[in-house]
Scaffold this active site. Structure first.
Site, short mmCIF file in Angstrom:
data_model
loop_
_atom_site.label_atom_id
_atom_site.label_comp_id
_atom_site.label_asym_id
_atom_site.label_seq_id
_atom_site.Cartn_x
_atom_site.Cartn_y
_atom_site.Cartn_z
N GLY A 41 3.45 0.73 -39.63
CA GLY A 41 3.19 -0.63 -40.08
C GLY A 41 4.43 -1.28 -40.68
O GLY A 41 5.47 -1.41 -40.01
N LEU B 290 7.70 0.64 -40.35
CA LEU B 290 8.34 0.56 -39.04
C LEU B 290 9.10 -0.75 -38.89
O LEU B 290 10.21 -0.79 -38.36
CB LEU B 290 7.29 0.70 -37.93
CG LEU B 290 7.79 0.63 -36.48
CD1 LEU B 290 8.75 1.77 -36.20
CD2 LEU B 290 6.62 0.66 -35.52
N ASP C 278 -7.23 -3.80 -38.99
CA ASP C 278 -6.70 -2.74 -39.84
C ASP C 278 -7.15 -2.88 -41.29
O ASP C 278 -7.40 -1.87 -41.96
CB ASP C 278 -5.17 -2.73 -39.77
CG ASP C 278 -4.65 -2.24 -38.43
OD1 ASP C 278 -5.37 -1.47 -37.78
OD2 ASP C 278 -3.54 -2.62 -38.04
N GLY C 279 -7.28 -4.11 -41.78
CA GLY C 279 -7.71 -4.31 -43.16
C GLY C 279 -9.11 -3.77 -43.40
O GLY C 279 -9.37 -3.11 -44.42
#
Length: 285
Positions: free
Chosen positions: A185, A188, A74-75
């Site tokens: 992310g 949540l 994701d980064g």
């Protein structure tokens, strides 16, 4: 249907050995259609490719490309999206991370996936961002902005409001402002609401609030939210999980919603709800 790719930026994460097979497949797909892959100096150093007609090893990361392929977690995907925010360049992402909620395909699908990428046979989802200033520098968050007390520091006191309307002041470990893309992310994990892609607005949720009444909030897209640090100590500010500065005591940070900021490539037929189910499981037993 998009225009076939002729120039493609490649961005990858810090473990090149994990993406070596994908790089080989990407080079083959580019060579087959006569496309050029642009690798900047950092990518060239990581992958040490042998010069070939499908590679441009002298170019930096520029906006005059048809596509960006991101190989990583994701980064890395967020770095690619921020790089091309405000442009017409879509990001086609392969998940080499844990969750990969923003990924276009998984590593097992790279051969067919890269063929679709080069031919332009993918859909594009336009996602919003949050614009803010941190320490006088403009920043854009595709996923989220988090404000957190420093390790060993006292519990933070953060107040937040819209315009002249202060909504609350909460003792907490921190606060998260999240776009719909980032709502699955950190937001949540805080118990904040999941916002489907296409929702116009952004969420506010709290990290370990010392209160029985602190509630998550969804802010309307045209409203600017301001967070005040009423603590005696600075709080750290992160943008998309990366350190971005600090918010000093008595200072404030404002964030605003910017629609259609980034373009994410998705496989035709892929929906937000199917992605949510596949990544996190069904919402009911």
């Amino acid at each position: 249907m998009n225009t076939p790719a002729r120039t493609v930026t490649v961005l990858s994460h810090r473990r090149p050995e994990q993406v070596a097979e994908a790089m080989t497949a990407l080079r083959a797909a580019a060579a087959q259609v006569g496309a050029t892959l642009r690798l900047d100096h950092d990518e060239t150093r990581k992958h040490s490719p042998v010069p070939a007609p499908e590679l441009d090893l002298s170019a930096g990361v520029r906006d005059d490309v048809d596509l960006c392929v991101a190989l990583g977690g994701d980064g890395t995907i967020l770095r690619a999206l921020r790089q091309y925010a405000g442009t017409q360049v879509p990001v086609f992402a392969v998940n080499f991370g844990e969750v990969g909620f923003l990924a276009t395909i998984e590593p097992d699908d790279v051969v067919a996936g890269f063929e679709a990428a080069m031919q332009g046979t993918f859909d594009v989802v336009q996602l919003p961002a949050l614009a803010l200033d941190v320490d006088g520098r403009p920043q854009a968050a595709v996923n989220d902005v988090s404000l957190q007390r420093r390790p060993g520091a006292r519990v933070a006191q953060l107040a937040y409001g819209i315009g002249e309307d202060e909504l609350g002041s909460v003792r907490c470990d921190g606060l998260v402002l999240s776009t719909p893309a980032g709502s699955t992310g950190y937001n949540l994990a805080n118990g904040g609401p999941v916002l489907a892609w296409g929702v116009e607005g952004y969420a506010v949720s709290f990290i370990a609030p010392h209160s029985l009444t602190a509630r998550a909030l969804v802010v309307a897209p045209h409203d600017v939210l301001t967070v005040h640090n009423r603590s005696d100590e600075p709080v750290d500010v992160s943008v998309d999980g990366q350190p971005a500065g600090e918010l000093a005591p008595g200072h404030a940070l404002s964030a605003r919603f910017v629609p259609a900021s980034v373009r994410l490539a998705v496989i035709p037929g892929s929906t937000f709800y199917r992605r949510l189910r596949n990544k996190f499981g069904r919402l009911s037993a």
